[in-house]
Design a protein around this motif. Structure first.
Motif, PDB file in Angstrom:
ATOM      1  N   PHE A   1     -20.496  -4.902  14.003  1.00 52.98           N
ATOM      2  CA  PHE A   1     -20.885  -5.178  12.616  1.00 52.98           C
ATOM      3  C   PHE A   1     -21.329  -6.637  12.463  1.00 52.98           C
ATOM      4  O   PHE A   1     -22.337  -6.931  11.826  1.00 52.98           O
ATOM      5  CB  PHE A   1     -19.690  -4.874  11.701  1.00 52.98           C
ATOM      6  N   GLU A   2     -20.574  -7.541  13.093  1.00 54.96           N
ATOM      7  CA  GLU A   2     -20.868  -8.977  12.972  1.00 54.96           C
ATOM      8  C   GLU A   2     -22.238  -9.311  13.574  1.00 54.96           C
ATOM      9  O   GLU A   2     -23.012 -10.074  13.018  1.00 54.96           O
ATOM     10  CB  GLU A   2     -19.770  -9.815  13.646  1.00 54.96           C
ATOM     11  N   GLU A   3     -22.534  -8.696  14.746  1.00 56.53           N
ATOM     12  CA  GLU A   3     -23.841  -8.935  15.380  1.00 56.53           C
ATOM     13  C   GLU A   3     -24.973  -8.418  14.492  1.00 56.53           C
ATOM     14  O   GLU A   3     -26.011  -9.048  14.339  1.00 56.53           O
ATOM     15  CB  GLU A   3     -23.910  -8.190  16.721  1.00 56.53           C
ATOM     16  N   PHE A   4     -24.746  -7.244  13.934  1.00 62.91           N
ATOM     17  CA  PHE A   4     -25.751  -6.632  13.058  1.00 62.91           C
ATOM     18  C   PHE A   4     -26.020  -7.548  11.850  1.00 62.91           C
ATOM     19  O   PHE A   4     -27.174  -7.826  11.509  1.00 62.91           O
ATOM     20  CB  PHE A   4     -25.241  -5.261  12.601  1.00 62.91           C
ATOM     21  N   GLN A   5     -24.928  -8.029  11.247  1.00 65.31           N
ATOM     22  CA  GLN A   5     -25.064  -8.899  10.077  1.00 65.31           C
ATOM     23  C   GLN A   5     -25.765 -10.211  10.418  1.00 65.31           C
ATOM     24  O   GLN A   5     -26.351 -10.835   9.555  1.00 65.31           O
ATOM     25  CB  GLN A   5     -23.683  -9.206   9.463  1.00 65.31           C
ATOM     26  N   ALA A   6     -25.685 -10.625  11.683  1.00 61.33           N
ATOM     27  CA  ALA A   6     -26.292 -11.901  12.091  1.00 61.33           C
ATOM     28  C   ALA A   6     -27.805 -11.766  12.324  1.00 61.33           C
ATOM     29  O   ALA A   6     -28.476 -12.739  12.624  1.00 61.33           O
ATOM     30  CB  ALA A   6     -25.616 -12.414  13.358  1.00 61.33           C
ATOM     31  N   HIS A   7     -28.324 -10.562  12.193  1.00 57.82           N
ATOM     32  CA  HIS A   7     -29.773 -10.343  12.411  1.00 57.82           C
ATOM     33  C   HIS A   7     -30.391  -9.731  11.165  1.00 57.82           C
ATOM     34  O   HIS A   7     -30.892  -8.613  11.186  1.00 57.82           O
ATOM     35  CB  HIS A   7     -30.005  -9.431  13.607  1.00 57.82           C
ATOM     36  N   GLN A   8     -30.316 -10.469  10.081  1.00 54.07           N
ATOM     37  CA  GLN A   8     -30.808  -9.925   8.814  1.00 54.07           C
ATOM     38  C   GLN A   8     -31.849 -10.816   8.157  1.00 54.07           C
ATOM     39  O   GLN A   8     -32.032 -10.789   6.950  1.00 54.07           O
ATOM     40  CB  GLN A   8     -29.634  -9.666   7.850  1.00 54.07           C
ATOM     41  N   GLN A   9     -32.551 -11.626   8.962  1.00 50.93           N
ATOM     42  CA  GLN A   9     -33.635 -12.425   8.409  1.00 50.93           C
ATOM     43  C   GLN A   9     -34.948 -11.803   8.857  1.00 50.93           C
ATOM     44  O   GLN A   9     -35.016 -11.191   9.918  1.00 50.93           O
ATOM     45  CB  GLN A   9     -33.589 -13.879   8.902  1.00 50.93           C
ATOM     46  N   ARG A  10     -35.986 -11.988   8.070  1.00 46.89           N
ATOM     47  CA  ARG A  10     -37.296 -11.394   8.327  1.00 46.89           C
ATOM     48  C   ARG A  10     -37.766 -11.616   9.780  1.00 46.89           C
ATOM     49  O   ARG A  10     -38.302 -10.732  10.413  1.00 46.89           O
ATOM     50  CB  ARG A  10     -38.304 -12.019   7.362  1.00 46.89           C
ATOM     51  N   GLU A  11     -37.543 -12.853  10.287  1.00 52.97           N
ATOM     52  CA  GLU A  11     -38.042 -13.158  11.636  1.00 52.97           C
ATOM     53  C   GLU A  11     -37.024 -12.772  12.712  1.00 52.97           C
ATOM     54  O   GLU A  11     -37.265 -12.981  13.890  1.00 52.97           O
ATOM     55  CB  GLU A  11     -38.452 -14.641  11.742  1.00 52.97           C
ATOM     56  N   ASN A  12     -35.938 -12.184  12.285  1.00 54.53           N
ATOM     57  CA  ASN A  12     -34.857 -11.855  13.218  1.00 54.53           C
ATOM     58  C   ASN A  12     -34.115 -10.644  12.649  1.00 54.53           C
ATOM     59  O   ASN A  12     -32.976 -10.732  12.242  1.00 54.53           O
ATOM     60  CB  ASN A  12     -33.940 -13.075  13.294  1.00 54.53           C
ATOM     61  N   LEU A  13     -34.834  -9.512  12.592  1.00 58.80           N
ATOM     62  CA  LEU A  13     -34.342  -8.400  11.791  1.00 58.80           C
ATOM     63  C   LEU A  13     -34.006  -7.148  12.605  1.00 58.80           C
ATOM     64  O   LEU A  13     -34.846  -6.622  13.318  1.00 58.80           O
ATOM     65  CB  LEU A  13     -35.414  -8.055  10.747  1.00 58.80           C
TER      66      LEU A  13
END
Ligand code: HEM
Length: 129
Positions: free
Chosen positions: A8-20
């Motif tokens: 879950f933590e890894e998923f949440q850390a990739h929530q920006q447009r350039e890193n989605l």
């Protein structure tokens, strides 16, 4: 190569447009490079950040070609479904406190202010006349 497990933590850390990363059918996909090419536009995918995108993806009725594209973007299997369900939806502005939706409506103040004005008006008419 063994399939990676995405927490879950890894998923949440990739929530920006350039890193989605998005979640579809329990699998996590890296869509950052695909956003520009998506025939449905990038906004609809960005709107699924931090959520389970399965329903939206299936509602559109994506073709087999679309499903084939997914294979090239696979990151791994999602292991954080339970946490995702209980987590508030992120606001896409990293660093800010996630907004928790308040469902209690406009509240009593919004109701009392017009009432007080009405009361003041009638009091003025009554005493002022
Ligand atoms: C990585 C995930 C996705 C892939 C690989 C993908 C791929 C595609 C492809 C190839 C098309 C062209 C039509 C087709 O072949 O079905 C398409 C259309 C479309 N997609 Fe996606 N898509 C993805 C995620 C999403 C999501 C999450 C939404 C959210 C609602 C979405 C909404 C749409 C819409 C609305 C269209 C129709 C565009 C049109 O015909 O005007 N897609 N997508």
């Amino acid at each position: 190569m063994a399939e990676k497990t995405v927490t879950f933590e890894e998923f949440q850390a990739h929530q920006q447009r350039e890193n989605l990363w998005i979640l579809l059918h329990g699998k996590v996909y890296d869509v950052a490079k695909f956003l520009d090419e998506h025939p449905g536009g990038e906004e609809v995918i960005v709107a699924e950040a931090g959520k389970d995108a399965t329903e939206s993806f299936e509602d559109v009725g994506h073709s087999d070609e679309a499903r084939d594209l997914l294979k090239g973007m696979l990151v791994g299997t999602f292991a954080g479904s339970e946490k995702l369900k209980s987590a508030p939806v992120p606001t896409h502005t990293p660093g800010s406190t996630p907004k928790v939706v308040n469902n209690s409506g406009p509240g009593t103040v919004a109701f009392l202010v017009p009432l007080a004005c009405l009361g003041a008006y009638f009091a003025y008419r009554y005493y002022g006349a």
